[in-house]
Write an enzyme that holds these catalytic residues in place. Structure first.
Site, PDB file in Angstrom:
ATOM      1  N   GLY A  43       0.407  -1.019   0.042  1.00 24.09           N
ATOM      2  CA  GLY A  43       0.205   0.271  -0.203  1.00 24.09           C
ATOM      3  C   GLY A  43       0.932   1.511  -0.165  1.00 24.09           C
ATOM      4  N   ASN A  44       0.248   2.233   0.122  1.00 29.33           N
ATOM      5  CA  ASN A  44       1.013   3.638   0.703  1.00 29.33           C
ATOM      6  C   ASN A  44       0.062   4.739   1.312  1.00 29.33           C
ATOM      7  OD1 ASN A  44      -0.353   5.677  -1.064  1.00 29.33           O
ATOM      8  ND2 ASN A  44      -0.461   4.057  -2.636  1.00 29.33           N
ATOM      9  N   TYR A  45       1.213   5.718   2.109  1.00 31.86           N
ATOM     10  CA  TYR A  45       1.034   6.571   3.527  1.00 31.86           C
ATOM     11  C   TYR A  45      -0.726   7.701   2.355  1.00 31.86           C
ATOM     12  CZ  TYR A  45       4.705   4.932   5.546  1.00 31.86           C
ATOM     13  OH  TYR A  45       5.717   4.276   5.849  1.00 31.86           O
TER      14      TYR A  45
END
Ligand code: C5P
Length: 401
Positions: free
Chosen positions: A210-212
């Site tokens: 995923g990412n932030y």
């Protein structure tokens, strides 16, 4: 712009209540009608006589008049207004607004009001930075309330920092800008696709890449477009944010592939698409059916490229469609943004550089540069994501002809 407009001014008990005399005066001078509601505590800071004289109406505090039982209908007052302004909004009043604690006329009216609500907080620095205040302000924004951020400077307590209620002139400017936008019908009824949030690319049943991204920027853009009358489809990856504007139709997706499927369907019927999601560029080539076990010192997961959604839509784009992309860069920001503008066939690109503090993922602020197809470039200062959304939608609106 404010002539004939009807405002409820809800005053709660903070020292900045004294500014409400001037605010009322300015609104009345603009030709607006002002109905003042005060909490019991607010009457200790500014007198009802002052506020009644300036607003030319009796102020309202209690649910009813104990002398004769005359009922002050919060429902009628709430429906009467074109906008409600809660100023100063104390920590106590914001907490009650956020949680529906309806123990005074200001709050019951707030809960009954169908109009836009502007909230101008004021408090001491320590109270302002307390997590409960932050959470309450976020909750109010998630209800669609418009926060008028306090300024920084000397506070009544002697502390110096954020917490001074916005000046009456600034509040009036915000109201004028809001009603000006509302009067502009350019985006009314336009079908718009907005993507937001991260994507989660499944590795096995319990893990993902995923990412932030929090989705804050995309949600703020969707809200802003919806407030201007657009019919928005918000395709979002996993995000804890909520949106309850009636003009927003939310589609939840998980992976880049899901997001592409949803966007492909929606884009055909749209005039505008704003691609603000942080979509994974790669996804595991094979998704394990069972939880992967620790086996060796190193592990290699083969990744394959995802569809570049913005690029795919850019290839399909028709003449009457307007496509906006984002570029989040860590180096050679402008050059990279320009490349993306051309390679994805975008009409506009919004650049934010991770080198600017306060910009990027999971923060409430952003600092952007907008570049259009003619390579015209506009730099904006650091602002809240809600204000940034306003600037982006202004730009889209101005280029829509
Ligand atoms: O190439 P890059 O990922 O930096 O481009 C960012 C822009 O492209 C953003 O508007 C983003 O939403 C979009 N994008 C996309 N699909 C991808 C990757 C990026 O729509 N797979």
């Amino acid at each position: 712009m404010l002539k004939g407009k009807k405002f409820i001014l809800g005053i709660s008990g903070g020292i900045a209540a004294y500014k409400c005399a001037h605010l009322t005066r300015l609104l009345v001078k603009e030709g607006a009608e002002v109905q003042v509601l005060m909490t019991k505590m607010a009457k200790e800071f500014i007198t009802p006589l002052t506020m009644a004289t300036l607003s030319k109406r009796p102020i309202l505090v209690e649910f009813y008049n104990p002398e004769n039982g005359d009922w002050n209908s919060h429902v009628d007052t709430g429906l009467w207004a074109d906008a409600m302004i809660v100023a100063p909004a104390t920590a106590n009043t914001m907490g009650k607004m956020a949680n529906g604690i309806a123990d005074n006329l200001l709050i019951t009216t707030y809960l009954s009001a169908k109009c836009p609500v502007f909230v101008a907080p004021t408090m001491d620095l320590d109270m302002y930075t307390h997590p409960s205040t932050t959470r309450n302000m976020e909750t109010l924004q998630s209800y669609g309330n418009i926060l008028i951020e306090p300024g920084s400077g000397e506070l009544a307590s002697g502390l110096v920092g954020k917490g001074r209620m916005a000046e009456p002139e600034e509040i009036v400017e915000k109201l004028k800008a809001y009603f000006k936008k509302k009067a502009s019908k350019k985006l009314a009824g336009k079908k718009v696709l907005v993507t937001a949030g991260p994507t989660h690319e499944k590795i096995d049943p319990v893990r993902f890449i995923g990412n932030y991204s929090s989705g804050k920027m995309g949600f703020a853009i969707a809200e802003e477009l919806a407030c201007r009358g657009a019919e928005v489809v918000l395709v979002t990856g996993p995000s804890s944010l909520s949106c309850n504007h009636p003009n927003i139709d939310r589609i939840n997706v998980v992976s880049a592939a899901d997001m592409y499927k949803a966007c492909e369907k929606v884009f055909a019927g749209c005039e505008i698409a704003v691609m603000s999601a942080a979509v994974a560029d790669y996804t595991p080539a094979v998704k394990a059916d069972q939880k992967m076990k620790r086996k060796s010192e190193t592990l290699t997961i083969e990744l394959k490229s995802t569809v570049d959604i913005a690029k795919a839509l850019g290839e399909k784009k028709k003449e009457n469609q307007f496509l906006v992309g984002f570029a989040l860069e860590t180096n050679d920001a402008e050059q990279n943004a320009l490349k993306k503008l051309n390679s994805k066939n975008l009409d506009l690109i919004v650049l934010n550089s991770l080198q600017d503090s306060g910009a990027g993922f999971n923060v409430d602020t952003n600092k952007i540069t907008i570049i259009n197809k003619q390579n015209n470039k506009k730099d904006f200062p650091l602002k809240s994501k809600v204000e940034v959304a306003n600037d982006i939608v202004d730009e889209i609106e101005s280029l829509m002809e």
